[in-house]
Write an enzyme that holds these catalytic residues in place. Structure first.
Site, PDB file in Angstrom:
ATOM      1  N   GLU A  40       0.895  -1.127  -0.017  1.00  0.00           N
ATOM      2  CA  GLU A  40      -0.060   0.104  -0.153  1.00  0.00           C
ATOM      3  C   GLU A  40       0.842   1.283  -0.055  1.00  0.00           C
ATOM      4  OE1 GLU A  40      -3.948   1.430   1.909  1.00  0.00           O
ATOM      5  OE2 GLU A  40      -3.135  -0.200   2.759  1.00  0.00           O
ATOM      6  N   ASN A  83      -6.976   0.685   1.962  1.00  0.00           N
ATOM      7  CA  ASN A  83      -7.901   1.740   2.091  1.00  0.00           C
ATOM      8  C   ASN A  83      -7.393   3.100   1.105  1.00  0.00           C
ATOM      9  OD1 ASN A  83      -8.893   0.044   4.282  1.00  0.00           O
ATOM     10  ND2 ASN A  83      -7.933   1.234   5.708  1.00  0.00           N
ATOM     11  N   ASN A 183     -11.562  -2.136  -2.747  1.00  0.00           N
ATOM     12  CA  ASN A 183     -11.034  -2.785  -1.809  1.00  0.00           C
ATOM     13  C   ASN A 183     -12.004  -2.500  -0.531  1.00  0.00           C
ATOM     14  OD1 ASN A 183      -8.602  -3.196  -0.022  1.00  0.00           O
ATOM     15  ND2 ASN A 183      -9.500  -1.450   0.720  1.00  0.00           N
ATOM     16  N   GLU A 184     -12.383  -3.510   0.026  1.00  0.00           N
ATOM     17  CA  GLU A 184     -12.914  -3.646   1.322  1.00  0.00           C
ATOM     18  C   GLU A 184     -14.260  -2.400   1.555  1.00  0.00           C
ATOM     19  OE1 GLU A 184     -10.528  -3.166   4.697  1.00  0.00           O
ATOM     20  OE2 GLU A 184      -9.365  -4.704   4.407  1.00  0.00           O
ATOM     21  N   TYR A 256      -7.701 -10.211   9.135  1.00  0.00           N
ATOM     22  CA  TYR A 256      -6.699  -9.857  10.168  1.00  0.00           C
ATOM     23  C   TYR A 256      -7.269 -10.577  11.274  1.00  0.00           C
ATOM     24  CZ  TYR A 256      -4.791  -6.889   6.795  1.00  0.00           C
ATOM     25  OH  TYR A 256      -4.481  -6.070   5.696  1.00  0.00           O
ATOM     26  N   GLU A 307      -5.329  -9.847   1.862  1.00  0.00           N
ATOM     27  CA  GLU A 307      -5.037  -9.256   2.786  1.00  0.00           C
ATOM     28  C   GLU A 307      -4.865 -10.190   4.084  1.00  0.00           C
ATOM     29  OE1 GLU A 307      -5.805  -5.125   4.035  1.00  0.00           O
ATOM     30  OE2 GLU A 307      -6.126  -4.652   1.819  1.00  0.00           O
TER      31      GLU A 307
END
Length: 488
Positions: A40, A83, A183-184, A256, A307
């Site tokens: 990132e 992010n 992303n997310e 995570y 991730e």
């Protein structure tokens, strides 16, 4: 009765663990892309792209970083977020460096210089021998942003954006193969957060335009990342799959795993987290199978676990890396790509040169040696429980059969903090040759960590001899052991 129970328990605890391996019990081919990395923007300027460093090459990349990462044989790198990408305008990161605008990055509350953009990212991947995996902006971005980025990267010449790439010094197209559709985007921490319905409307159109720009790309859709106790993440994944199967090749899973522990950071707690990874993969696999069956689509969808983190530079972190990679190998039929957060976390950084940190050691053994067919291993050993999981095996075991090299690779994590665990490794089909190479990652304590001057967590290698098709081996406490066993 109480005495009998105690005796029985003691007898069981003294018996060696049993690991049974059968070459006919195949799970699937281990895709080398599970050994990928994620970069990132917020980390690239700290030890990766540093033109002002005396250790930088002519491209601005740290030569010490490149040299070490090449040893890991990273097959693919996901970029630029994360992010960050949900507020990123890719056109800020192309063209002359002195004309690139500095932007306020709202994801990480910092200023983005845009000195490392698409061209530099592709150069980095070329330097380490990795494929490109670009994540588009599905937050504040537009459909035009997505299709123009693909045009810039993958169209040879004769269009506005392809000719712009050529003008900036890259005549040949980059041929970026993997494109993630955001992303997310389910997370409230994300710029441009969307619900599942709105996400699918955007992602389906983006997928269509990207594939019209280049029919050879592979597309990755967003799974949920907002894991709450109500398990609504399952509904998100189900909805996305029901609407996007037939138009995508992967579902992006982020996890995570420490989130599962509610603040517990004990060694035994951290060693239970492989079960969390297994559970997430099992659920997503079931949802994929449901959507495939319901739609009748023949276009396979796999998991891109793009991730995940091993944690910090310690023996515990190294064993966390091993737990994740064991889980991906155990699910080799469905997990076909994975990208560790962050690629830069696999080396230790210092001003006078990078070094092999604790995470590097276990990752190296997997990425270099675990290629071939994942086998369905039977393992019976002592177990423990905590507030999150029950019946956690102290031994976490996978096996990979490399037919071409005539090699069986067995990966064993001993998650017990203080106790060595003896085990009988039994080959039920085929024949061992009577010798094996043992690679052990260990340190004096779970907190052991590496520095530039001291490698407290290292790989120790030795040869062992044995007779027949059973190996009797005692796995040291808090260790990862990889056995390379030649077969006839």
């Amino acid at each position: 009765m109480i005495l009998s129970g105690l005796v029985s328990g003691n007898l069981l605890s003294q018996a060696p663990a049993v690991i049974k391996i059968d070459f006919d019990r195949k799970i699937g081919e281990v895709d080398p892309h599970i050994y990928g990395g994620f970069l990132e923007s917020m980390v690239v300027y700290r030890g990766v792209y540093e033109p002002s460093s005396p250790l930088a090459d002519e491209n601005g990349f740290r030569k010490d970083f490149i040299q070490l990462i090449k040893e890991l044989k990273i097959p693919v790198v996901r970029w630029p977020g994360g992010n960050f990408v949900s507020g990123y305008n890719w056109e800020d990161g192309i063209g002359p460096k002195d004309q690139r605008p500095a932007r306020l990055d709202l994801a990480w509350h910092r200023v983005e210089s845009n000195q490392m953009g698409t061209d530099e990212y592709v150069k980095l991947c070329n330097l380490i021998g990795a494929e490109n995996f670009i994540c588009i902006n599905a937050g504040t971005g537009t459909l035009d942003d997505a299709r123009h980025w693909v045009e810039y990267c993958n169209v040879e010449k004769g269009t506005y954006y392809s000719d712009l790439r050529r003008k900036y010094g890259n005549e040949k197209p980059f041929n970026v193969k993997y494109w993630s559709l955001g992303n997310e985007i389910d997370g409230p921490w994300q710029m441009g957060q969307k619900n599942a319905e709105d996400y699918c409307k955007f992602a389906l159109e983006a997928a269509k335009l990207i594939q019209w720009a280049d029919k050879n790309v592979k597309l990755v859709a967003d799974a949920a990342s907002n894991y709450k106790p109500d398990n609504n993440w399952i509904d998100w994944d189900d909805y996305v799959l029901q609407h996007m199967v037939g138009n995508i090749d992967y579902l992006s899973v982020h996890r995570y795993a420490t989130e599962a522990l509610a603040g517990d950071r004990s060694f035994s707690g951290m060693m239970s987290l492989g079960l969390d990874v297994d559970k997430k993969i099992d659920m997503v696999k079931a949802l994929i199978e449901k959507a495939m069956m319901k739609s009748g689509s023949t276009r396979p969808v796999y998991i891109s676990f793009d991730e995940w983190s091993g944690g910090g530079n310690s023996l515990t972190g190294s064993l966390m890396v091993a737990q994740h990679l064991n889980s991906f190998i155990r699910h080799a039929d469905i997990v076909k790509m994975a990208n560790m957060t962050m690629l830069s976390s696999l080396v230790g950084n210092s001003p006078d040169g990078d070094f092999k940190n604790a995470l590097f050691q276990s990752f190296y053994l997997y990425s270099n040696n675990c290629h071939g067919t994942s086998l369905d291993v039977y393992a019976n050993c002592e177990k423990y429980s905590n507030n999150t999981f029950k019946d956690i095996p102290y031994l976490d075991v996978t096996a990979v059969l490399n037919d071409s090299a005539k090699m069986l690779v067995v990966n064993v994590i001993n998650k017990h903090e203080t106790k060595d665990i003896p085990a009988d490794i039994v080959l039920q089909t085929g024949d061992f040759t009577g010798s094996a190479k043992v690679n052990e990652v260990n340190g004096k304590a779970p907190t052991s960590s590496n520095t530039k001057t001291e490698e407290a967590v290292s790989i120790n290698t030795r040869e062992i001899k044995f007779k027949g098709n059973t190996i009797n081996y005692s796995f040291p406490s808090h260790s990862f052991t990889q056995l390379e066993i030649p077969i006839k």
